[in-house]
Design a protein around this motif. Sequence first.
Motif, mmCIF file in Angstrom:
data_model
loop_
_atom_site.group_PDB
_atom_site.id
_atom_site.type_symbol
_atom_site.label_atom_id
_atom_site.label_comp_id
_atom_site.label_asym_id
_atom_site.label_seq_id
_atom_site.Cartn_x
_atom_site.Cartn_y
_atom_site.Cartn_z
ATOM 1 N N ILE A 1 62.535 41.560 -57.682
ATOM 2 C CA ILE A 1 61.468 40.603 -57.940
ATOM 3 C C ILE A 1 61.926 39.483 -58.869
ATOM 4 O O ILE A 1 61.589 38.311 -58.676
ATOM 5 N N ALA A 2 62.701 39.826 -59.893
ATOM 6 C CA ALA A 2 63.160 38.809 -60.840
ATOM 7 C C ALA A 2 63.977 37.734 -60.128
ATOM 8 O O ALA A 2 63.800 36.535 -60.376
ATOM 9 N N GLU A 9 61.617 35.572 -57.960
ATOM 10 C CA GLU A 9 60.824 34.617 -58.734
ATOM 11 C C GLU A 9 61.697 33.488 -59.280
ATOM 12 O O GLU A 9 61.246 32.339 -59.372
ATOM 13 N N TYR A 38 62.187 30.946 -56.348
ATOM 14 C CA TYR A 38 61.046 30.128 -55.926
ATOM 15 C C TYR A 38 60.311 29.447 -57.073
ATOM 16 O O TYR A 38 59.606 28.462 -56.862
ATOM 17 N N ALA A 90 57.507 29.376 -60.415
ATOM 18 C CA ALA A 90 56.123 29.807 -60.616
ATOM 19 C C ALA A 90 55.209 29.169 -59.571
ATOM 20 O O ALA A 90 55.426 28.025 -59.166
ATOM 21 N N PRO A 91 54.191 29.905 -59.127
ATOM 22 C CA PRO A 91 53.230 29.311 -58.188
ATOM 23 C C PRO A 91 52.410 28.227 -58.868
ATOM 24 O O PRO A 91 52.163 28.286 -60.076
#
Length: 206
Positions: free
Chosen positions: A10-11, A14, A17, A19-20
């Motif tokens: 996951i790290a 993230e 991509y 932050a959303p």
Amino acid sequence: MDHRYQVSDIAALEALYGAPIAASIRKEADHVHPLYRKFIEASPFAVLATSGPEGLDASPRGDPAGFVQVHDEKTLLLPDRRGNNRIDSLRNIIRDPRVALIFLIPGMGETLRVNGRAAIQTDPALLASFAIDEKPPRSVLVVHVDAVYFQCSRAILRSQLWNPERHIERTALPSAGAILEALSQSDIDGRSYDANLPERLKSSLY
């Protein structure tokens, strides 16, 4: 393919991509907001995703616009029409009630996504309320809504899904009969299957 470039945690994902954006978080609701209800009522087509011990399944569902009814802000009702009786989605729901829906509206870029949990209902009065041509569905899925949010139009724009100039002739790809004949090693006569298919679809639509 070089596995050194595989993203496996996951790290790393993230970091790739970022932050959303705030809007992508704020658009999610835990119920069917009145504005989202308009999308559901305008949609004649949805894809139902389910999960079971044998794996995942995504099944197309379609009817006149509004075929998925909003019973209340936490509940959707989806009729299960006639099909080939594989009932892959329904088998999955019996064993794992988690479902996801994506609603499409012809000509519109945004889609609507719903995550929730479903149960299979056969109440005669409920079935009768979904009858078309006096033919009720075999069952109705009662979907408890956990999350609802719209998806922006990028995928539709990239695919040009609604652009009639990009539509292809059905004859450009193998027919259903040709596929069945090949996969059944000619146990199924493809020409006969294709010849009978239009009338079979017409007579078994509901």
